[in-house]
Write a protein that holds these residues in place. Structure first.
Motif, mmCIF file in Angstrom:
data_model
loop_
_atom_site.group_PDB
_atom_site.id
_atom_site.type_symbol
_atom_site.label_atom_id
_atom_site.label_comp_id
_atom_site.label_asym_id
_atom_site.label_seq_id
_atom_site.Cartn_x
_atom_site.Cartn_y
_atom_site.Cartn_z
ATOM 1 N N GLN A 94 0.917 -1.281 0.081
ATOM 2 C CA GLN A 94 0.136 -0.164 0.114
ATOM 3 C C GLN A 94 0.630 1.141 -0.123
ATOM 4 O O GLN A 94 1.006 2.234 -0.529
ATOM 5 C CB GLN A 94 -1.028 0.059 1.019
ATOM 6 N N ILE A 95 2.326 0.782 0.710
ATOM 7 C CA ILE A 95 2.769 2.118 0.875
ATOM 8 C C ILE A 95 3.384 2.344 -0.343
ATOM 9 O O ILE A 95 3.234 3.656 -1.104
ATOM 10 C CB ILE A 95 3.946 1.546 2.010
ATOM 11 N N LYS A 96 3.360 1.687 -1.453
ATOM 12 C CA LYS A 96 4.413 2.289 -2.899
ATOM 13 C C LYS A 96 3.084 1.966 -3.782
ATOM 14 O O LYS A 96 3.478 3.248 -4.566
ATOM 15 C CB LYS A 96 4.729 0.551 -3.298
ATOM 16 N N ASP A 97 2.268 1.795 -3.595
ATOM 17 C CA ASP A 97 0.687 1.747 -4.820
ATOM 18 C C ASP A 97 0.174 2.649 -4.840
ATOM 19 O O ASP A 97 -0.106 3.406 -5.295
ATOM 20 C CB ASP A 97 -0.393 0.832 -4.708
ATOM 21 N N LYS A 98 0.233 3.440 -3.300
ATOM 22 C CA LYS A 98 -0.058 4.817 -2.713
ATOM 23 C C LYS A 98 0.826 5.836 -2.999
ATOM 24 O O LYS A 98 0.927 7.216 -3.223
ATOM 25 C CB LYS A 98 -0.875 4.843 -1.762
#
Length: 110
Positions: A94-98
């Motif tokens: 999620q940290i990467k995707d967002k």
């Protein structure tokens, strides 16, 4: 907890968070979405000696649960994304995707 975080030991981090949640959260508040944030504040007291800890900061394409800004500018920022019934890998994704790290890349024209 800070030592486990800085060494990327997600298993120990998860175990500490679970233990604190299981022993400190009132039963009627156990599944309340605010409770995990309260637990983070409980397990990271040493972090406040080295970091400015902020919650729900705008970053990338959303809001990151916690950002730890180091007092020593040579140290890394810590982005902490809380998940319930998920894996550490899902939180990292999620940290990467967002694109939460975009917050630290500067502004246009700078």
């Amino acid at each position: 907890m800070l030592k486990a975080t800085l060494s990327c030991d997600t298993k120990t981090m998860a175990a500490i968070l679970k233990f604190a949640h299981d022993t400190e959260s009132p039963i009627l508040e156990y599944n309340n979405e605010v409770e995990p944030a309260a637990i983070v504040n409980l397990v990271y007291p040493a972090a406040r000696d080295r970091y400015r800890v902020e919650r729900e900061n705008k970053a990338g394409e959303g809001f990151v649960d916690f950002i730890f800004y180091p007092e020593n500018k040579r140290e890394d920022v810590i982005i902490l994304e809380l998940k319930v019934d998920s894996t550490p890998e899902e939180a990292i994704q999620q940290i990467k995707d967002k694109n939460y790290a975009l917050r630290f890349k500067g502004k246009l024209g700078a």
